[in-house]
Design a protein around this motif. Sequence first.
Motif, PDB file in Angstrom:
ATOM      1  N   GLU A  24       4.918  -1.805 -52.451  1.00 26.80           N
ATOM      2  CA  GLU A  24       6.083  -2.413 -53.071  1.00 26.80           C
ATOM      3  C   GLU A  24       7.315  -3.320 -52.263  1.00 26.80           C
ATOM      4  O   GLU A  24       7.546  -3.967 -53.308  1.00 26.80           O
ATOM      5  N   ASN A  25       7.859  -2.463 -52.005  1.00 22.56           N
ATOM      6  CA  ASN A  25       9.348  -2.977 -51.189  1.00 22.56           C
ATOM      7  C   ASN A  25       9.052  -4.241 -50.130  1.00 22.56           C
ATOM      8  O   ASN A  25       9.519  -4.690 -49.112  1.00 22.56           O
ATOM      9  N   ASN A  26       7.424  -4.615 -49.920  1.00 22.69           N
ATOM     10  CA  ASN A  26       6.836  -6.057 -48.530  1.00 22.69           C
ATOM     11  C   ASN A  26       7.319  -5.666 -47.659  1.00 22.69           C
ATOM     12  O   ASN A  26       7.735  -6.044 -46.782  1.00 22.69           O
ATOM     13  N   TYR A  27       7.275  -4.631 -47.215  1.00 27.44           N
ATOM     14  CA  TYR A  27       7.079  -3.775 -45.887  1.00 27.44           C
ATOM     15  C   TYR A  27       5.286  -4.182 -45.198  1.00 27.44           C
ATOM     16  O   TYR A  27       4.730  -4.223 -46.479  1.00 27.44           O
ATOM     17  N   GLN A  28       5.090  -4.577 -44.340  1.00 29.51           N
ATOM     18  CA  GLN A  28       3.899  -5.273 -43.446  1.00 29.51           C
ATOM     19  C   GLN A  28       3.862  -2.858 -42.885  1.00 29.51           C
ATOM     20  O   GLN A  28       4.624  -2.866 -42.372  1.00 29.51           O
ATOM     21  N   VAL A  29       3.260  -1.942 -42.848  1.00 27.26           N
ATOM     22  CA  VAL A  29       1.921  -1.349 -42.990  1.00 27.26           C
ATOM     23  C   VAL A  29       1.384  -0.857 -41.844  1.00 27.26           C
ATOM     24  O   VAL A  29       0.006  -1.754 -42.198  1.00 27.26           O
ATOM     25  N   VAL A  30       1.376  -0.163 -40.844  1.00 31.32           N
ATOM     26  CA  VAL A  30      -0.042   0.156 -39.748  1.00 31.32           C
ATOM     27  C   VAL A  30       0.037   1.562 -40.247  1.00 31.32           C
ATOM     28  O   VAL A  30       1.163   3.061 -39.556  1.00 31.32           O
ATOM     29  N   GLY A  31      -1.053   2.308 -40.844  1.00 36.96           N
ATOM     30  CA  GLY A  31      -1.382   4.252 -40.402  1.00 36.96           C
ATOM     31  C   GLY A  31      -2.438   4.184 -39.141  1.00 36.96           C
ATOM     32  O   GLY A  31      -3.315   3.807 -38.988  1.00 36.96           O
ATOM     33  N   ILE A  32      -2.029   5.140 -38.986  1.00 43.38           N
ATOM     34  CA  ILE A  32      -2.532   5.688 -38.104  1.00 43.38           C
ATOM     35  C   ILE A  32      -3.078   7.225 -38.527  1.00 43.38           C
ATOM     36  O   ILE A  32      -2.284   7.821 -39.232  1.00 43.38           O
ATOM     37  N   ASP A  33      -4.796   7.702 -38.502  1.00 45.47           N
ATOM     38  CA  ASP A  33      -4.676   9.144 -39.350  1.00 45.47           C
ATOM     39  C   ASP A  33      -6.116   9.727 -38.019  1.00 45.47           C
ATOM     40  O   ASP A  33      -7.237   8.628 -38.351  1.00 45.47           O
ATOM     41  N   ASN A  34      -6.108  10.515 -38.270  1.00 45.85           N
ATOM     42  CA  ASN A  34      -7.447  11.098 -37.813  1.00 45.85           C
ATOM     43  C   ASN A  34      -8.839  11.862 -38.505  1.00 45.85           C
ATOM     44  O   ASN A  34      -9.269  12.394 -38.390  1.00 45.85           O
ATOM     45  N   TYR A  35      -7.856  12.551 -39.883  1.00 43.19           N
ATOM     46  CA  TYR A  35      -9.108  12.796 -40.564  1.00 43.19           C
ATOM     47  C   TYR A  35      -8.826  13.825 -40.153  1.00 43.19           C
ATOM     48  O   TYR A  35     -10.342  14.879 -40.956  1.00 43.19           O
ATOM     49  N   SER A  36      -7.984  14.480 -39.562  1.00 50.74           N
ATOM     50  CA  SER A  36      -8.136  16.278 -39.473  1.00 50.74           C
ATOM     51  C   SER A  36      -7.716  17.334 -40.266  1.00 50.74           C
ATOM     52  O   SER A  36      -8.350  18.215 -40.181  1.00 50.74           O
ATOM     53  N   LYS A  37      -6.844  16.756 -41.100  1.00 48.82           N
ATOM     54  CA  LYS A  37      -6.537  18.020 -42.462  1.00 48.82           C
ATOM     55  C   LYS A  37      -7.620  17.689 -43.231  1.00 48.82           C
ATOM     56  O   LYS A  37      -7.853  19.143 -43.798  1.00 48.82           O
ATOM     57  N   TYR A  38      -8.352  16.744 -43.995  1.00 48.50           N
ATOM     58  CA  TYR A  38      -8.887  16.877 -45.261  1.00 48.50           C
ATOM     59  C   TYR A  38     -10.227  16.122 -44.877  1.00 48.50           C
ATOM     60  O   TYR A  38     -11.277  16.237 -45.952  1.00 48.50           O
TER      61      TYR A  38
END
Length: 341
Positions: A24-38
């Motif tokens: 919403e504040n105009n950043y580009q975001v790269v996310g990483i996760d291995n889905y190990s939690k949920y």
Amino acid sequence: MTQKILVTGAAGFVSGYLIPELLENNYQVVGIDNYSKYGKVSKSFDDHPNYHFVEGDVKDTALMYDLAADCHQIVAIAAMIGGISYFHEFAYDLLAENERITASTFDAAINAFQHGRLNKINVVSSSMVFESTTTYPTPEGEERRCPPPLSSYGFQKLATEYFARAAYDQYALPYTIIRPFNCIGVGERRSCQEKAIYSGNVKLAMSHVVPDLIQKILKGQDPLHLLGEGNQIRHYTYGGDLATGIRLCMENEAALNQDFNLSTAKSTSVIELAEIIWKKINPNKPFQWVADKPYQYDVQKRVPSTQKAYSVLGFKANTPLESTLDEIITWIQEQIRVGTI
């Protein structure tokens, strides 16, 4: 120039508030996760044009090198984390796995700072670094004066702060250390790794006090089971407020190489919290409760000083506990209906 941010633990609870705040504040975001939690989860922002998700393990340092290379900042959230029962069940893994995650993240950050365009790492620590303090309200810096945390989780979170300071001392990598206090909101689920824990006749959802109290009351538990006498003091901070605070830590040059407690200034005991929730769900029933044996590392008091975050960042957590609870109650009602809790 639009900044690109790498967020680790992107499928987790805190990221569920932070990533929309950044987008919403105009950043580009790269996310990483291995889905190990949920396990695999979908997020409202998955298809946002400025969001790119990578399913991968933060311990894969080569992958982290690639992802960090063209990012301007990292927000390091990825960790094994859970409720109070989690601290006991995974005492060693919390230490060992989180050290591997932390080391890989910092290796990639140092490389990107030296050879890419990274200009800072933001480390999401925990109020548990103050586990052994007797100073209240607890100011920043107390973590280096009080005895070390007794739980392996608290000790490892303190270690992440030492990683930040050591990387700055040796490699001049700028950092900001961020300490949330009891973040609450929607989106938490039962961890895939956690065993079933019962409180009275109800299986706990996350061993986190707010969602577990809500689901026990919604499922009709009466009297309500509490861990201990209910006199534990916490500062329940809305996830949306925390996300704003993290963004301010990222943006404000005065936050460079500093640490901040991000929290509401309001203290609430567990018994007070339980009664508020009870009256919202059961307005016509008398509040009754019983005390169960508490866990060893159920810290009795966490009361932060919030002055530094306000004076330096202008940050103040303004969302009332009562309105946050309304949101969480509605969400948990739906999760019970569809069978995820």
